[in-house]
Motif scaffolding. Structure first.
Motif, mmCIF file in Angstrom:
data_model
loop_
_atom_site.group_PDB
_atom_site.id
_atom_site.type_symbol
_atom_site.label_atom_id
_atom_site.label_comp_id
_atom_site.label_asym_id
_atom_site.label_seq_id
_atom_site.Cartn_x
_atom_site.Cartn_y
_atom_site.Cartn_z
ATOM 1 N N HIS A 162 -28.091 -9.289 51.480
ATOM 2 C CA HIS A 162 -29.024 -8.817 52.494
ATOM 3 C C HIS A 162 -29.563 -7.462 52.084
ATOM 4 O O HIS A 162 -28.950 -6.740 51.295
ATOM 5 C CB HIS A 162 -28.337 -8.715 53.860
ATOM 6 C CG HIS A 162 -28.000 -10.052 54.427
ATOM 7 N ND1 HIS A 162 -28.931 -10.846 55.050
ATOM 8 C CD2 HIS A 162 -26.843 -10.736 54.457
ATOM 9 C CE1 HIS A 162 -28.351 -11.973 55.437
ATOM 10 N NE2 HIS A 162 -27.085 -11.931 55.080
ATOM 11 N N LEU A 163 -30.686 -7.128 52.642
ATOM 12 C CA LEU A 163 -31.331 -5.864 52.362
ATOM 13 C C LEU A 163 -30.479 -4.715 52.892
ATOM 14 O O LEU A 163 -30.007 -4.752 54.025
ATOM 15 C CB LEU A 163 -32.705 -5.836 53.033
ATOM 16 C CG LEU A 163 -33.552 -4.596 52.821
ATOM 17 C CD1 LEU A 163 -33.976 -4.496 51.358
ATOM 18 C CD2 LEU A 163 -34.774 -4.645 53.729
ATOM 19 N N THR A 164 -30.287 -3.705 52.072
ATOM 20 C CA THR A 164 -29.591 -2.499 52.493
ATOM 21 C C THR A 164 -30.604 -1.592 53.171
ATOM 22 O O THR A 164 -31.575 -1.170 52.542
ATOM 23 C CB THR A 164 -28.978 -1.770 51.286
ATOM 24 O OG1 THR A 164 -28.043 -2.644 50.655
ATOM 25 C CG2 THR A 164 -28.284 -0.489 51.693
ATOM 26 N N THR A 165 -30.389 -1.324 54.458
ATOM 27 C CA THR A 165 -31.327 -0.477 55.180
ATOM 28 C C THR A 165 -30.717 0.877 55.556
ATOM 29 O O THR A 165 -31.441 1.783 55.953
ATOM 30 C CB THR A 165 -31.845 -1.171 56.454
ATOM 31 O OG1 THR A 165 -30.732 -1.553 57.266
ATOM 32 C CG2 THR A 165 -32.679 -2.396 56.098
ATOM 33 N N ALA A 166 -29.412 0.998 55.418
ATOM 34 C CA ALA A 166 -28.768 2.288 55.660
ATOM 35 C C ALA A 166 -29.086 3.210 54.484
ATOM 36 O O ALA A 166 -29.302 2.743 53.368
ATOM 37 C CB ALA A 166 -27.260 2.103 55.784
ATOM 38 N N PRO A 167 -29.132 4.518 54.720
ATOM 39 C CA PRO A 167 -29.393 5.439 53.601
ATOM 40 C C PRO A 167 -28.457 5.147 52.426
ATOM 41 O O PRO A 167 -27.257 5.000 52.599
ATOM 42 C CB PRO A 167 -29.108 6.810 54.212
ATOM 43 C CG PRO A 167 -29.398 6.630 55.669
ATOM 44 C CD PRO A 167 -28.931 5.227 55.982
ATOM 45 N N ASN A 168 -29.049 5.036 51.226
ATOM 46 C CA ASN A 168 -28.280 4.590 50.076
ATOM 47 C C ASN A 168 -28.651 5.337 48.794
ATOM 48 O O ASN A 168 -28.179 4.995 47.726
ATOM 49 C CB ASN A 168 -28.474 3.073 49.883
ATOM 50 C CG ASN A 168 -27.480 2.465 48.938
ATOM 51 O OD1 ASN A 168 -26.315 2.845 48.920
ATOM 52 N ND2 ASN A 168 -27.935 1.532 48.133
ATOM 53 N N ILE A 169 -29.515 6.332 48.888
ATOM 54 C CA ILE A 169 -29.905 7.108 47.716
ATOM 55 C C ILE A 169 -29.036 8.351 47.689
ATOM 56 O O ILE A 169 -28.992 9.106 48.667
ATOM 57 C CB ILE A 169 -31.399 7.464 47.755
ATOM 58 C CG1 ILE A 169 -32.237 6.183 47.724
ATOM 59 C CG2 ILE A 169 -31.770 8.386 46.598
ATOM 60 C CD1 ILE A 169 -33.723 6.402 47.893
ATOM 61 N N ASP A 170 -28.335 8.566 46.574
ATOM 62 C CA ASP A 170 -27.342 9.641 46.533
ATOM 63 C C ASP A 170 -27.935 11.028 46.775
ATOM 64 O O ASP A 170 -27.343 11.838 47.470
ATOM 65 C CB ASP A 170 -26.510 9.598 45.247
ATOM 66 C CG ASP A 170 -27.336 9.613 43.977
ATOM 67 O OD1 ASP A 170 -28.573 9.494 44.062
ATOM 68 O OD2 ASP A 170 -26.738 9.727 42.897
ATOM 69 N N VAL A 171 -29.107 11.307 46.220
ATOM 70 C CA VAL A 171 -29.755 12.602 46.452
ATOM 71 C C VAL A 171 -31.230 12.312 46.784
ATOM 72 O O VAL A 171 -32.084 12.311 45.893
ATOM 73 C CB VAL A 171 -29.633 13.535 45.226
ATOM 74 C CG1 VAL A 171 -30.227 14.907 45.533
ATOM 75 C CG2 VAL A 171 -28.183 13.667 44.780
ATOM 76 N N PRO A 172 -31.519 12.048 48.057
ATOM 77 C CA PRO A 172 -32.880 11.650 48.436
ATOM 78 C C PRO A 172 -33.961 12.639 48.021
ATOM 79 O O PRO A 172 -35.052 12.222 47.620
ATOM 80 C CB PRO A 172 -32.813 11.533 49.962
ATOM 81 C CG PRO A 172 -31.370 11.357 50.268
ATOM 82 C CD PRO A 172 -30.610 12.080 49.199
ATOM 83 N N ASP A 173 -33.684 13.938 48.102
ATOM 84 C CA ASP A 173 -34.697 14.922 47.719
ATOM 85 C C ASP A 173 -35.047 14.809 46.238
ATOM 86 O O ASP A 173 -36.212 14.971 45.853
ATOM 87 C CB ASP A 173 -34.232 16.340 48.045
ATOM 88 C CG ASP A 173 -34.220 16.625 49.538
ATOM 89 O OD1 ASP A 173 -34.863 15.860 50.304
ATOM 90 O OD2 ASP A 173 -33.565 17.596 49.942
ATOM 91 N N ASP A 174 -34.046 14.525 45.405
ATOM 92 C CA ASP A 174 -34.305 14.352 43.971
ATOM 93 C C ASP A 174 -35.164 13.115 43.725
ATOM 94 O O ASP A 174 -36.061 13.124 42.878
ATOM 95 C CB ASP A 174 -33.002 14.242 43.185
ATOM 96 C CG ASP A 174 -32.253 15.560 43.090
ATOM 97 O OD1 ASP A 174 -32.796 16.614 43.509
ATOM 98 O OD2 ASP A 174 -31.100 15.537 42.611
ATOM 99 N N PHE A 175 -34.875 12.047 44.446
ATOM 100 C CA PHE A 175 -35.677 10.826 44.326
ATOM 101 C C PHE A 175 -37.127 11.114 44.703
ATOM 102 O O PHE A 175 -38.061 10.745 43.981
ATOM 103 C CB PHE A 175 -35.123 9.702 45.209
ATOM 104 C CG PHE A 175 -36.141 8.634 45.479
ATOM 105 C CD1 PHE A 175 -36.508 7.735 44.493
ATOM 106 C CD2 PHE A 175 -36.760 8.551 46.713
ATOM 107 C CE1 PHE A 175 -37.481 6.766 44.731
ATOM 108 C CE2 PHE A 175 -37.725 7.587 46.968
ATOM 109 C CZ PHE A 175 -38.079 6.696 45.970
ATOM 110 N N TYR A 176 -37.316 11.772 45.854
ATOM 111 C CA TYR A 176 -38.664 12.061 46.321
ATOM 112 C C TYR A 176 -39.406 12.940 45.314
ATOM 113 O O TYR A 176 -40.575 12.684 45.000
ATOM 114 C CB TYR A 176 -38.626 12.735 47.699
ATOM 115 C CG TYR A 176 -39.995 12.944 48.288
ATOM 116 C CD1 TYR A 176 -40.733 11.871 48.777
ATOM 117 C CD2 TYR A 176 -40.558 14.212 48.334
ATOM 118 C CE1 TYR A 176 -42.005 12.057 49.304
ATOM 119 C CE2 TYR A 176 -41.827 14.402 48.860
ATOM 120 C CZ TYR A 176 -42.538 13.327 49.347
ATOM 121 O OH TYR A 176 -43.794 13.516 49.856
#
Length: 68
Positions: free
Chosen positions: A8-22
């Motif tokens: 199933h799709l993971t919809t909970a926050p799952n990116i370790d460092v969201p600011d770095d991703f952005y």
């Protein structure tokens, strides 16, 4: 043998460092025209869809994106 459950799709926050991703996403668009940016996004969607590899999960993602 027990059946595997469908992913199933993971919809909970799952990116370790969201600011770095952005920041990386914004950097990837630097210097691109609007058309180039749209084309980049389209290619990125296809690359990530291939990585996911499950049509049911991708359909969940479509529905989640529609609701957002």
């Amino acid at each position: 043998m027990p059946q595997a459950t469908a992913p199933h799709l993971t919809t909970a926050p799952n990116i370790d460092v969201p600011d770095d991703f952005y920041e990386a996403l914004i950097e990837a668009h630097q210097g691109l025209s609007t058309d180039e940016s749209h084309a980049f996004n389209a290619r990125l969607v296809l690359v990530l869809a291939n990585h996911i590899g499950s049509t049911p999960v991708l359909r969940e993602a479509f529905a989640a994106a529609t609701r957002s």
